[in-house]
Design an enzyme around this catalytic site. Structure first.
Site, short mmCIF file in Angstrom:
data_model
loop_
_atom_site.label_atom_id
_atom_site.label_comp_id
_atom_site.label_asym_id
_atom_site.label_seq_id
_atom_site.Cartn_x
_atom_site.Cartn_y
_atom_site.Cartn_z
CB CYS A 112 -0.77 -0.46 1.29
SG CYS A 112 -2.11 -1.93 1.80
CG HIS A 238 -3.48 3.19 2.51
ND1 HIS A 238 -3.93 2.21 1.81
CD2 HIS A 238 -3.26 1.77 3.53
CE1 HIS A 238 -4.16 1.19 1.54
NE2 HIS A 238 -3.82 1.10 2.52
CG ASN A 269 -6.92 -1.12 1.49
OD1 ASN A 269 -5.81 -0.77 0.51
ND2 ASN A 269 -6.29 -1.80 2.85
#
Length: 313
Positions: A112, A238, A269
């Site tokens: 990520c 993020h 996500n």
């Protein structure tokens, strides 16, 4: 050495929306449970589109917005952890699809944290004169690596891509990167298995690490860029979990007029795609002033992290 800037942005998401109610029909969960634990309401799921397709669509928009020709691009980097193709790289496929003739093209897997890592790498390459213009993409098809029977993780993940064109500039508009990893927590976010892995994480470990370590890293990135927290126009972390985002924002004590990315609510996500996807949307909606300093901050598998302050294009 010359500076760099983000010349243009672009993003792409699949058409299919997967709601919390849809997930409640697949696993033992509910809209209320998902929203309370994660803040997520919907996510996008790619059906026939590959990671390369998602990346190409976002990159094409960024390239068009930059006004550059494909031949002007000297570097193509795709940050991804979900691409199934090992060789040719996703970046090589994007370059071919866009008619970019001779760029160095490679994939970067830092989970990520991938996009911010790739953005810093492009910044360094352009400053060093290895390329004048670089195309940096975060693209993920997390639905390919989702365990749809695990209610703790399947509710989190979505698909999408975001892209940035990084160009040489007479002054610095991309600040110094703060990056690194905590290898003692390397298994906290991971893909398990061999050729068809599945996403897994230790949620409490990640939450504790982020809520302890991320705010100091944010402050360090601002200090290196010479920007006070109070002078930020926006913050894009993020998009892992709304609770994490709000906890970090609270720790930083930001003024109310600082725009905070909360794209996780509608996109879930999207791993390495989450930062450029959220940033591109904010710029498209004109949520951020042109030239305003924006803090980018990402974390993920490894346990890796990367972040920098950039001037909004």
């Amino acid at each position: 050495m010359p500076g760099t800037r983000i010349a243009a942005l672009g993003h792409h998401q699949p058409a299919r929306v997967l709601t919390n109610d849809d997930l409640a029909g697949m696993v033992d969960t509910s809209d209320e449970w998902i929203r309370r634990r994660t803040g997520i309401a919907t996510r996008r799921i790619a059906d026939e589109e590959s990671v390369a397709d998602l990346a190409t669509a976002a990159a094409a928009k960024a390239l068009a917005a930059s006004g550059l020709a494909p031949a002007d691009i000297g570097m193509v980097t795709v940050a991804t952890c979900s691409a199934i193709d090992r060789c040719p790289s996703t970046a090589a496929q994007v370059a071919a699809a866009l008619g970019i003739p001779a760029a160095v093209a490679y994939d970067l897997n830092n989970g990520c944290a991938g996009f911010c890592t790739a953005l810093a790498s492009a910044d360094h390459a352009v400053r060093a004169g290895a390329a004048r213009h670089a195309l940096v993409i975060g693209a993920e098809k997390m639905s390919d690596v989702t365990d749809w029977t695990d209610r703790s993780t399947c509710v989190l993940l979505g698909d999408g891509a975001g892209a940035a064109v990084v160009s040489a500039s007479g002054s610095a508009h991309i600040g110094p990167v703060v990056w690194g990893s905590d290898p003692t927590r390397a298994q906290a976010v991971r893909l398990t298995g061999d050729w068809h892995p599945r996403f897994a994480q230790e949620g409490q470990t990640v939450f504790r690490w982020v809520t302890t370590e991320l705010a100091p890293l944010a402050r360090e990135a601002c200090e290196r860029a010479g920007v006070a927290l109070a002078d930020l126009a926006g913050v894009v972390t993020h998009q892992a979990n709304l609770r994490i985002i709000e906890a970090v924002v609270q720790q930083l004590g930001l003024p109310e007029d600082v725009v905070i990315a909360r794209d996780v609510v509608e996109s879930g996500n999207t791993s390495a795609a989450s930062v450029p996807l959220a940033l591109s949307k904010m710029v498209e909606r004109r949520d951020l002033p042109s030239g305003g300093p924006v803090l980018l901050l990402s974390f993920g598998g490894g346990l890796s992290y990367a972040g920098q302050v950039v001037d909004c294009p």
